[in-house]
Design a protein around this motif. Structure first.
Motif, PDB file in Angstrom:
ATOM      1  N   LYS A  15      19.682 115.284  -1.971  1.00 53.78           N
ATOM      2  CA  LYS A  15      19.404 114.483  -0.767  1.00 53.78           C
ATOM      3  C   LYS A  15      19.299 113.008  -1.123  1.00 53.78           C
ATOM      4  O   LYS A  15      18.635 112.657  -2.095  1.00 53.78           O
ATOM      5  CB  LYS A  15      18.096 114.973  -0.134  1.00 53.78           C
ATOM      6  CG  LYS A  15      17.441 114.003   0.837  1.00 53.78           C
ATOM      7  CD  LYS A  15      16.185 114.568   1.466  1.00 53.78           C
ATOM      8  CE  LYS A  15      15.318 113.467   2.049  1.00 53.78           C
ATOM      9  NZ  LYS A  15      14.057 113.943   2.629  1.00 53.78           N
ATOM     10  N   GLY A  18      18.606 110.961   5.405  1.00 53.36           N
ATOM     11  CA  GLY A  18      18.487 111.869   6.542  1.00 53.36           C
ATOM     12  C   GLY A  18      19.593 112.913   6.625  1.00 53.36           C
ATOM     13  O   GLY A  18      19.352 114.033   7.091  1.00 53.36           O
ATOM     14  N   ASP A  21      18.470 116.039   5.008  1.00 58.71           N
ATOM     15  CA  ASP A  21      17.481 116.803   5.788  1.00 58.71           C
ATOM     16  C   ASP A  21      18.167 117.597   6.895  1.00 58.71           C
ATOM     17  O   ASP A  21      17.863 118.768   7.124  1.00 58.71           O
ATOM     18  CB  ASP A  21      16.458 115.846   6.423  1.00 58.71           C
ATOM     19  CG  ASP A  21      15.472 115.310   5.391  1.00 58.71           C
ATOM     20  OD1 ASP A  21      15.234 115.994   4.391  1.00 58.71           O
ATOM     21  OD2 ASP A  21      14.942 114.198   5.586  1.00 58.71           O
ATOM     22  N   GLY A 295      11.618 104.214   2.438  1.00 51.72           N
ATOM     23  CA  GLY A 295      13.038 104.207   2.768  1.00 51.72           C
ATOM     24  C   GLY A 295      13.882 103.437   1.785  1.00 51.72           C
ATOM     25  O   GLY A 295      13.379 102.861   0.816  1.00 51.72           O
ATOM     26  N   ARG A 296      15.177 103.450   2.085  1.00 50.47           N
ATOM     27  CA  ARG A 296      16.108 102.705   1.245  1.00 50.47           C
ATOM     28  C   ARG A 296      15.846 101.217   1.441  1.00 50.47           C
ATOM     29  O   ARG A 296      15.686 100.756   2.578  1.00 50.47           O
ATOM     30  CB  ARG A 296      17.543 103.064   1.636  1.00 50.47           C
ATOM     31  CG  ARG A 296      17.889 104.502   1.323  1.00 50.47           C
ATOM     32  CD  ARG A 296      19.310 104.874   1.702  1.00 50.47           C
ATOM     33  NE  ARG A 296      19.497 104.929   3.141  1.00 50.47           N
ATOM     34  CZ  ARG A 296      20.355 104.198   3.828  1.00 50.47           C
ATOM     35  NH1 ARG A 296      21.113 103.313   3.199  1.00 50.47           N
ATOM     36  NH2 ARG A 296      20.490 104.332   5.125  1.00 50.47           N
ATOM     37  N   LYS A 301      17.653  98.821   6.914  1.00 53.62           N
ATOM     38  CA  LYS A 301      16.270  99.238   7.189  1.00 53.62           C
ATOM     39  C   LYS A 301      15.345  98.042   7.399  1.00 53.62           C
ATOM     40  O   LYS A 301      14.132  98.216   7.539  1.00 53.62           O
ATOM     41  CB  LYS A 301      15.733 100.075   6.014  1.00 53.62           C
ATOM     42  CG  LYS A 301      16.552 101.326   5.733  1.00 53.62           C
ATOM     43  CD  LYS A 301      16.273 102.407   6.747  1.00 53.62           C
ATOM     44  CE  LYS A 301      17.134 103.630   6.523  1.00 53.62           C
ATOM     45  NZ  LYS A 301      17.163 104.525   7.672  1.00 53.62           N
ATOM     46  N   GLY A 353      11.482 103.594  -6.445  1.00 57.37           N
ATOM     47  CA  GLY A 353      12.102 104.840  -6.895  1.00 57.37           C
ATOM     48  C   GLY A 353      12.175 105.817  -5.747  1.00 57.37           C
ATOM     49  O   GLY A 353      11.783 105.497  -4.615  1.00 57.37           O
ATOM     50  N   TYR A 354      12.708 106.997  -6.040  1.00 54.67           N
ATOM     51  CA  TYR A 354      12.783 108.048  -5.027  1.00 54.67           C
ATOM     52  C   TYR A 354      11.836 109.154  -5.448  1.00 54.67           C
ATOM     53  O   TYR A 354      11.940 109.678  -6.549  1.00 54.67           O
ATOM     54  CB  TYR A 354      14.221 108.585  -4.917  1.00 54.67           C
ATOM     55  CG  TYR A 354      14.374 109.542  -3.764  1.00 54.67           C
ATOM     56  CD1 TYR A 354      14.861 109.111  -2.537  1.00 54.67           C
ATOM     57  CD2 TYR A 354      13.980 110.872  -3.881  1.00 54.67           C
ATOM     58  CE1 TYR A 354      14.955 109.967  -1.463  1.00 54.67           C
ATOM     59  CE2 TYR A 354      14.068 111.742  -2.810  1.00 54.67           C
ATOM     60  CZ  TYR A 354      14.561 111.286  -1.612  1.00 54.67           C
ATOM     61  OH  TYR A 354      14.646 112.143  -0.544  1.00 54.67           O
ATOM     62  N   ASP A 355      10.878 109.494  -4.602  1.00 54.21           N
ATOM     63  CA  ASP A 355       9.919 110.530  -4.959  1.00 54.21           C
ATOM     64  C   ASP A 355       9.565 111.330  -3.702  1.00 54.21           C
ATOM     65  O   ASP A 355       8.796 110.879  -2.846  1.00 54.21           O
ATOM     66  CB  ASP A 355       8.660 109.875  -5.554  1.00 54.21           C
ATOM     67  CG  ASP A 355       7.683 110.910  -6.105  1.00 54.21           C
ATOM     68  OD1 ASP A 355       7.581 112.006  -5.535  1.00 54.21           O
ATOM     69  OD2 ASP A 355       7.011 110.595  -7.112  1.00 54.21           O
ATOM     70  N   TYR A 363       3.086 110.018   4.164  1.00 54.55           N
ATOM     71  CA  TYR A 363       3.037 110.368   5.600  1.00 54.55           C
ATOM     72  C   TYR A 363       1.648 110.901   5.957  1.00 54.55           C
ATOM     73  O   TYR A 363       1.128 110.640   7.034  1.00 54.55           O
ATOM     74  CB  TYR A 363       4.087 111.445   5.941  1.00 54.55           C
ATOM     75  CG  TYR A 363       5.529 110.957   5.883  1.00 54.55           C
ATOM     76  CD1 TYR A 363       5.942 109.893   6.678  1.00 54.55           C
ATOM     77  CD2 TYR A 363       6.463 111.552   5.050  1.00 54.55           C
ATOM     78  CE1 TYR A 363       7.254 109.431   6.627  1.00 54.55           C
ATOM     79  CE2 TYR A 363       7.772 111.109   4.989  1.00 54.55           C
ATOM     80  CZ  TYR A 363       8.162 110.046   5.780  1.00 54.55           C
ATOM     81  OH  TYR A 363       9.455 109.600   5.723  1.00 54.55           O
ATOM     82  N   LEU A 380      14.304 109.658  10.715  1.00 56.93           N
ATOM     83  CA  LEU A 380      13.477 110.860  10.600  1.00 56.93           C
ATOM     84  C   LEU A 380      12.053 110.471  10.240  1.00 56.93           C
ATOM     85  O   LEU A 380      11.096 111.153  10.602  1.00 56.93           O
ATOM     86  CB  LEU A 380      14.057 111.787   9.525  1.00 56.93           C
ATOM     87  CG  LEU A 380      15.393 112.429   9.891  1.00 56.93           C
ATOM     88  CD1 LEU A 380      16.012 113.118   8.691  1.00 56.93           C
ATOM     89  CD2 LEU A 380      15.209 113.422  11.031  1.00 56.93           C
ATOM     90  N   ASN A 381      11.937 109.333   9.540  1.00 56.77           N
ATOM     91  CA  ASN A 381      10.604 108.945   9.061  1.00 56.77           C
ATOM     92  C   ASN A 381       9.575 108.875  10.185  1.00 56.77           C
ATOM     93  O   ASN A 381       8.439 109.306  10.026  1.00 56.77           O
ATOM     94  CB  ASN A 381      10.652 107.573   8.372  1.00 56.77           C
ATOM     95  CG  ASN A 381      11.569 107.558   7.184  1.00 56.77           C
ATOM     96  OD1 ASN A 381      12.405 108.437   7.047  1.00 56.77           O
ATOM     97  ND2 ASN A 381      11.428 106.571   6.325  1.00 56.77           N
ATOM     98  N   TYR A 384       8.549 112.394  11.132  1.00 54.59           N
ATOM     99  CA  TYR A 384       7.630 112.977  10.144  1.00 54.59           C
ATOM    100  C   TYR A 384       6.252 112.341  10.283  1.00 54.59           C
ATOM    101  O   TYR A 384       5.227 113.021  10.246  1.00 54.59           O
ATOM    102  CB  TYR A 384       8.140 112.768   8.715  1.00 54.59           C
ATOM    103  CG  TYR A 384       9.482 113.407   8.436  1.00 54.59           C
ATOM    104  CD1 TYR A 384       9.826 114.620   9.018  1.00 54.59           C
ATOM    105  CD2 TYR A 384      10.400 112.815   7.579  1.00 54.59           C
ATOM    106  CE1 TYR A 384      11.055 115.211   8.764  1.00 54.59           C
ATOM    107  CE2 TYR A 384      11.627 113.407   7.321  1.00 54.59           C
ATOM    108  CZ  TYR A 384      11.947 114.596   7.919  1.00 54.59           C
ATOM    109  OH  TYR A 384      13.164 115.180   7.671  1.00 54.59           O
TER     110      TYR A 384
END
Ligand code: ADP
Length: 473
Positions: A15, A18, A21, A295-296, A301, A353-355, A363, A380-381, A384
């Motif tokens: 992934k 979005g 997902d 997010g990116r 964004k 980073g991406y985690d 969230y 989507l954020n 969520y």
């Protein structure tokens, strides 16, 4: 119905945003609704590949221009995602660690699409419909209808879902040799502004096109990175269907990434514990409202606006709130966000980073989620965050406009603003800080949001109606 999804991403296999997902949830919910949906994606070298059992479903060969290649399709033996998941391996091309970002991405994804069609061409019983996602798979409608060797697929209905029209997969006409022999009389179905544009081709050739929110579809007619006229021309076959969320994965009562589980009834106490854990880890003051961004870190964004907006809000509103940022992307934005930590007074931190796990914890632990997006096809954020009782602060664009109502309006629950500009963001931050002081209002908003229905079940019904219309011709 028998539906084959073709996608470059699918959560939890691989992934980047979005798309992953949606691709991980839509086939599952289609199966639950009594249809047979499968998904095929490239075989990247991901953890999921090494931790699951696989069986070989097909072996074949194909050409990419004058390069001959073998491919293998493997199927996940335990069906752990709730649908048949297939990975397509092309040695040396697809089996890489990252999904995107290689110089030969064009070759990788065209070869993937050619191999998918070779495979489907070999099926005795063809699917009722192929559903492709974004530009990486958007040449399939053209190839199925126009390549001589796929004559058996010519009348197969196809649906293209646009998760993001900013990226279109442009390639020069010199790459047209990658597409198996086709009637060049139809070159116009591939062309947009003198190059091959896979996304434009998908819009022209698919039986139906969907975007991931109704408002995004309207916006694309006047702002779609060069495809405005095409969206206007093809509007008859386009529909906006809002993404859902997988409420099994995104459930604060059971989410395995979240340290303290909670539901609507104990949202205040549950969120407080998660916030405390977040504040301990990132050295933030628990008493202040915690505003997050996930997010990116790209212009789409509005991430480039964050450093200045945060610095200005500290200067003009005061150090009344704290911020936590999770993301990666543009190096300049990453550096600017990192530099802000020097001035932190237990009220700012960033994780570059991406985690996946940390995103769930944020969230759950944050009070507000900021999305100053310039472009947001669905987003989507915010969905969520609402499910986790976190108030979204969004720019009114794309799917954000479809899903968030300002708390100042009737039945509202979010904070909305018009422009992706630091002034508007600072004003939204000030409103968040004011709202946070009203504990009673905050609690009723949190409870209200958590009970909103953004479940996939509602969206899936719309996809099924569309499939039936398309299959009926
Ligand atoms: P897009 O697909 O345009 O990036 P979406 O809002 O549709 O945006 O989906 C973003 C998804 O990616 C969400 O699930 C979000 O939590 C996740 N995400 C984005 N960046 C990160 C990150 N750095 N770490 C973890 N998850 C992330």
């Amino acid at each position: 119905m028998e539906i084959l999804h073709v996608s470059a991403e699918c959560y939890p296999v691989a992934k980047a945003g979005g798309l992953g997902d949606v691709a991980g949830a839509l086939p599952l919910y289609l199966n639950q609704a009594g249809h047979s949906a499968r998904l095929v994606m490239p075989m990247y070298r991901t953890k999921f590949l090494y931790t699951h059992q696989w069986e070989v479903a097909h072996k074949g060969y194909a050409n990419l221009g004058n390069r001959w290649f073998e491919f293998t399709v493997i199927r996940e033996a335990d069906r752990s995602l709730g649908f048949d998941l297939y990975l397509l391996d092309i040695n040396g091309l697809l089996d890489r660690e990252k999904i995107y970002g290689y110089d030969d991405d064009t070759e990788r994804f065209v070869a993937f699409q050619v191999a998918v069609l070779e495979w489907v061409n070999a099926w005795e019983q063809k699917p009722d419909l192929i559903h492709v996602h974004d530009h990486h798979t958007a040449l399939i409608p053209f190839m199925a209808a126009n390549c001589y060797k796929y004559a058996a697929l010519r009348s197969l209905p196809t649906v293209l879902t646009i998760h993001n029209a900013e990226y279109q997969g442009w390639m020069g006409w010199d790459k047209s040799i990658y597409i198996p022999e086709w009637d060049t009389w139809h070159w116009g179905k591939l062309d947009w502004n003198n190059c091959i544009n896979p996304l434009a081709s998908g819009i022209k050739c698919a039986s139906a096109v969907t975007t991931v929110s109704p408002n995004y579809l309207q916006e694309l007619k006047y702002k779609s990175n060069g495809l405005e006229a095409l969206f206007e021309y093809e509007k008859g076959k386009c529909t906006g269907i809002l993404n859902g969320i997988d409420s099994h994965i995104w459930d604060p009562r059971t989410d395995p990434f979240v340290p303290y589980h909670y539901g609507v009834e104990d949202v205040e106490a549950g969120k407080a514990k998660n916030k405390m854990a977040m504040c301990d880890r990132f050295d933030l003051d628990f008493e202040k409202p915690l505003i997050a961004f996930i997010g990116r870190l790209v212009g789409e964004k509005g991430a480039d606006l964050l450093p200045q907006a945060i610095a200005e809000s500290f200067r003009y509103i005061g150090r009344r709130m704290s911020f936590i940022i999770l993301g990666s992307g543009n190096a300049g934005v990453e550096n600017a966000l990192q530099r802000l930590t020097d001035q932190s007074n237990s009220d700012y931190n960033v994780y570059i980073g991406y985690d996946e796990g940390l995103s769930h914890q944020i969230y759950a632990g944050a009070d507000f989620l900021l999305m100053p997006s310039r472009v947001e096809p669905c987003g989507l954020n915010q969905l969520y965050s609402m499910r986790y009782g976190t108030v979204p602060m969004v720019r009114r664009t794309g799917g954000l406009k479809d899903t968030v109502i300002d708390y100042g309006d009737e039945n509202g629950y979010g904070i909305c603003f018009e422009h992706a500009a630091t002034g508007d963001i600072c004003h939204a931050i000030w409103r968040a800080a004011e709202l946070y002081r009203d504990k009673k209002k905050m609690l009723s908003i949190r409870k209200h949001m958590m009970q909103l229905d953004f479940d996939w079940k509602t969206s899936v019904k719309k996809y099924i109606e569309l499939y039936k219309r398309v299959a009926a011709g």
